[in-house]
Design an enzyme around this catalytic site. Structure first.
Site, PDB file in Angstrom:
ATOM      1  CB  SER A 143      -0.882   0.006   1.261  1.00 38.70           C
ATOM      2  OG  SER A 143      -1.519   1.255   1.443  1.00 38.70           O
ATOM      3  CE1 TYR A 145      -5.050  -2.018   4.468  1.00 33.38           C
ATOM      4  CE2 TYR A 145      -3.858   0.040   4.142  1.00 33.38           C
ATOM      5  CZ  TYR A 145      -4.467  -1.085   3.630  1.00 33.38           C
ATOM      6  OH  TYR A 145      -4.474  -1.296   2.274  1.00 33.38           O
TER       7      TYR A 145
END
Length: 249
Positions: free
Chosen positions: A145, A158
């Site tokens: 990400s 996350y």
């Protein structure tokens, strides 16, 4: 056979989280290049993805499993080999996100995200990698990400898990590059998936994000598929430990 380095004829790929979104787009792209696909989802394997794979003339095996359950990791690899004969490609795409201020972030959410987003990627890579090392070839692609590099807002678990994915990719590549197994990652930018639904529904936040994207739009799952095909194919045979950013600039 073909001399096209992007072809995957005769290969078998396990793509986690391929019932929808980025995983479904990757699974379909790999099938279009000739691979047979083990499709995975948490509650159901993704009938639409399996149908798309089969429509392309490739075999599809469907598997439902909760990656928070560590017993599921070995079962996914076992079933892929049992139903499709081997495993040449692993795409660790499945992941979760939970949003909350750091001081309020629950232990349960922290543990769940680290387990699903990071630990399962390591365990699946370990299990699939064993066969790949034995056969002297294989491809592992992890979905990282932009938050592998940035802290983000309200997503501490996350961000931590995706930072871990980037470093896990490099660590495995360091060990396995000389043994025929390529381990790389893709870091998507802001993509229209279920994980970004809350951001896209917030008009102010969505505008702030769009203002920072030179391409001027949110990415689509299909925008990630070409990068995945490259990293799963012979076209990337000298690419190891790379985190490829696909973020509209």
């Amino acid at each position: 056979m073909t001399n096209d380095p992007f072809r995957l004829d005769g290969k078998v790929a396990l793509v986690t989280g391929s019932a929808t979104g980025i995983g479904a787009a990757i699974a379909t792209a790999l099938a279009a290049a000739g691979a047979d696909i083990a499709c995975h989802g948490k509650d159901e394997p993704g009938e639409a993805t399996m149908a798309a794979v089969q429509k392309l003339g490739r075999r599809a095996a469907g598997m439902a499993a909760d990656l928070a359950d560590r017993a599921a990791h070995a079962e996914l690899v076992r079933r892929t080999k049992a139903e499709l004969g081997r495993i040449d490609i692993l795409v660790n795409n499945a992941g979760l996100i939970r949003r909350s201020p750091a001081v309020e972030y629950s232990e349960e959410d922290w543990d769940l995200l680290i387990e699903v987003n990071l630990t399962s990627a390591f365990r699946l890579s370990q299990l699939a990698g064993k066969q790949m090392l034995e056969q002297g070839s294989g491809r592992i692609v992890n979905i990282a990400s932009l938050l592998s590099f940035q802290g983000g807002i309200l997503v501490p678990a996350y961000a931590a898990s995706k930072g871990g994915i980037a470093q896990l990719t490099k660590a495995l590549a360091n060990e396995w590059a000389g043994r025929g197994v390529n381990v790389n990652a893709i870091a998507p930018g802001y993509i229209t998936t279920d994980n970004t639904a809350a951001l896209r529904s917030d008009e102010a936040r969505s505008r702030q994000i769009l203002d920072r994207i030179p391409a001027g739009r949110w990415g689509e799952p299909s925008d990630i598929a070409g990068a995945a095909l490259f990293l799963c194919s012979e076209a990337s045979r000298y690419v190891h430990g790379h985190v490829l950013v696909v973020d509209g600039g």
